[in-house]
Design a protein around this motif. Structure first.
Motif, mmCIF file in Angstrom:
data_model
loop_
_atom_site.group_PDB
_atom_site.id
_atom_site.type_symbol
_atom_site.label_atom_id
_atom_site.label_comp_id
_atom_site.label_asym_id
_atom_site.label_seq_id
_atom_site.Cartn_x
_atom_site.Cartn_y
_atom_site.Cartn_z
ATOM 1 N N PRO A 27 3.427 -1.763 2.593
ATOM 2 C CA PRO A 27 2.599 -2.291 1.497
ATOM 3 C C PRO A 27 1.274 -1.563 1.298
ATOM 4 O O PRO A 27 0.842 -1.352 0.160
ATOM 5 N N LEU A 37 9.474 -6.132 -0.020
ATOM 6 C CA LEU A 37 8.373 -6.653 0.794
ATOM 7 C C LEU A 37 8.527 -8.147 1.047
ATOM 8 O O LEU A 37 8.259 -8.632 2.153
ATOM 9 N N ASN A 74 8.066 -0.867 -9.075
ATOM 10 C CA ASN A 74 7.151 -1.651 -8.250
ATOM 11 C C ASN A 74 7.698 -3.045 -7.976
ATOM 12 O O ASN A 74 7.506 -3.599 -6.887
ATOM 13 N N ILE A 96 3.236 0.976 -1.371
ATOM 14 C CA ILE A 96 3.060 0.129 -2.550
ATOM 15 C C ILE A 96 1.644 0.258 -3.105
ATOM 16 O O ILE A 96 1.439 0.228 -4.327
ATOM 17 N N ARG A 97 0.664 0.421 -2.230
ATOM 18 C CA ARG A 97 -0.703 0.617 -2.715
ATOM 19 C C ARG A 97 -0.793 1.886 -3.564
ATOM 20 O O ARG A 97 -1.451 1.903 -4.607
ATOM 21 N N ILE A 141 8.328 -4.621 -4.303
ATOM 22 C CA ILE A 141 7.740 -5.909 -3.908
ATOM 23 C C ILE A 141 8.836 -6.876 -3.462
ATOM 24 O O ILE A 141 8.643 -7.674 -2.536
ATOM 25 N N CYS A 156 8.831 -10.081 4.635
ATOM 26 C CA CYS A 156 8.039 -11.242 5.075
ATOM 27 C C CYS A 156 8.946 -12.343 5.609
ATOM 28 O O CYS A 156 8.635 -12.996 6.615
ATOM 29 N N LEU A 208 5.034 -4.350 7.355
ATOM 30 C CA LEU A 208 3.934 -5.137 6.802
ATOM 31 C C LEU A 208 2.621 -4.367 6.783
ATOM 32 O O LEU A 208 1.608 -4.889 6.312
ATOM 33 N N SER A 236 0.959 1.404 -6.911
ATOM 34 C CA SER A 236 0.314 0.391 -7.741
ATOM 35 C C SER A 236 -1.089 0.777 -8.198
ATOM 36 O O SER A 236 -1.500 0.460 -9.316
#
Length: 358
Positions: free
Chosen positions: A285, A317, A310, A289-290, A314, A321, A281, A293
């Motif tokens: 991300p 991700l 992407n 992922i940042r 996600i 969660c 987490l 993206s």
């Protein structure tokens, strides 16, 4: 028919979808450049037969190494007591494994036995196919060994790679990036492991999150295959590294619990929880992922496949969660009970009850 099939394949694997502008599949042909070794899509078939070998290796290790170690730690290979043969109750159990009180009353009356006898039969029938503690210990030992190997190997081969220290290096020279032998083996062995999990999941310990795990394995395989085909393997290696880290301690915590070392289990589980939140987490991300993206579009021209990659990241991700919710739930229950209760991401339906009786 052949022309129709060819037309479909040309549409699905259109260069405009999968490759950056002004790039063709010919440009990524492994034999095109003498100084650059591009990823070869034909090598994606290797993990399929390799997964059979890995399952065989797992079987041998579980039988001749992990099981004897478990027995030496005092873990008993006790099978649950089998329910007596009863065709009426068996038919009812086949239709539904959860019986309401009225159904129990009806079956008791039909068989001219007490309700307690029906309830006892149901309890035995539910438990007779559950694996022993030794089998669960052996499964966790195998996964713990693999994650230790994978994470250690990943650190070793990526230590001198520039993209481990500067993630923007994942896009330097893209898509013409060289696949070294160590990266090739890292990818192939990782895909082999996930293919083996897809197969073994159907005969391993039954889990509450069976379909979530299955989706996770498939999404991971698809993501790895596509990243290999399009030469986005640098990001793929970072995703693998981040995912393997916490899983080592998850499996180790389960092994300690099955061995009866509750305090060790609690300590390892606490470490696992911290590492999980930090890697799944935090780093995943806000670093990977940042970058894919926000930073990547500033370095390389975007193309439709970018959104596919992407989207799969996600999806992973979202699964993280979901599992984080389960982890925090276990943590909350553990604090109330004074020890770890339950078993994250690999629970049998009645694990809490089983662990108290084992």
């Amino acid at each position: 028919m052949a022309n129709y099939y060819r037309s479909i394949m040309d549409t699905v694997w259109s260069e405009h979808i999968w490759l950056p502008p002004n790039t063709t599949w010919k440009d990524l042909d492994p034999d095109t450049h003498s100084n650059i070794r591009h990823a070869d899509y034909r090598h994606l078939f290797f993990p399929l037969p390799m997964s059979i070998f890995m399952l065989l290796l797992r079987y041998l290790l579980e039988k001749y190494w992990f099981a004897p170690v478990g027995i030496s730690l005092g873990i008993k290979n006790c099978r649950p007591k089998k329910a007596p043969d009863n065709s009426v109750l068996e038919n009812a159990f086949t239709l539904s494994k959860r019986w309401k009180h009225k159904q129990i009353q009806g079956l008791a009356k039909q068989l001219d036995i007490s309700e307690r006898q029906v309830e006892r039969w149901l309890r035995l029938r539910k438990g007779q196919n559950k694996p022993s503690t030794l089998i669960k210990f052996s499964e966790n030992s195998w996964r713990c060994l693999y994650y230790m190997f994978s994470f250690t190997y990943g650190i070793m081969i990526l230590w001198d790679k520039p993209w481990l220290w500067d993630i923007n290096e994942c896009w330097t020279g893209f898509p013409h990036q060289n696949v070294t032998n160590d990266i090739w083996w890292y990818y192939m062995v990782s895909m082999t492991f996930y293919w083996s999990l897809c197969i073994s999941q159907f005969f391993d310990v039954k889990r509450k999150d069976f379909w979530q795990m299955f989706i996770h394995h498939i999404a991971t395989i698809v993501l790895m295959c596509l990243s290999w085909i399009v030469n986005v393997f640098r990001v793929g290696t970072l995703v693998l590294l981040v995912h393997d880290c916490a899983d080592i301690f998850l499996e180790a915590a389960k092994m300690a619990k099955y061995s009866g070392y509750q305090k060790v289990c609690d300590a390892i589980f606490a470490l696992f929880t911290v590492l999980w939140i930090v890697t799944r987490l935090g780093i995943f991300p806000f670093w990977i992922i940042r970058n894919t993206s926000i930073d990547a579009p500033k370095i390389v021209p975007m193309f439709p496949a970018y959104y596919i990659f992407n989207g799969l990241l996600i999806l992973l991700l979202v699964l993280h969660c979901f599992w984080t919710y389960l982890i925090l739930k276990i943590v909350h229950n553990s604090l109330n009970a004074g020890q770890m209760e339950g078993d994250i991401r690999s629970s049998t339906d009645d694990y809490s009850q089983d662990s108290k009786s084992e």
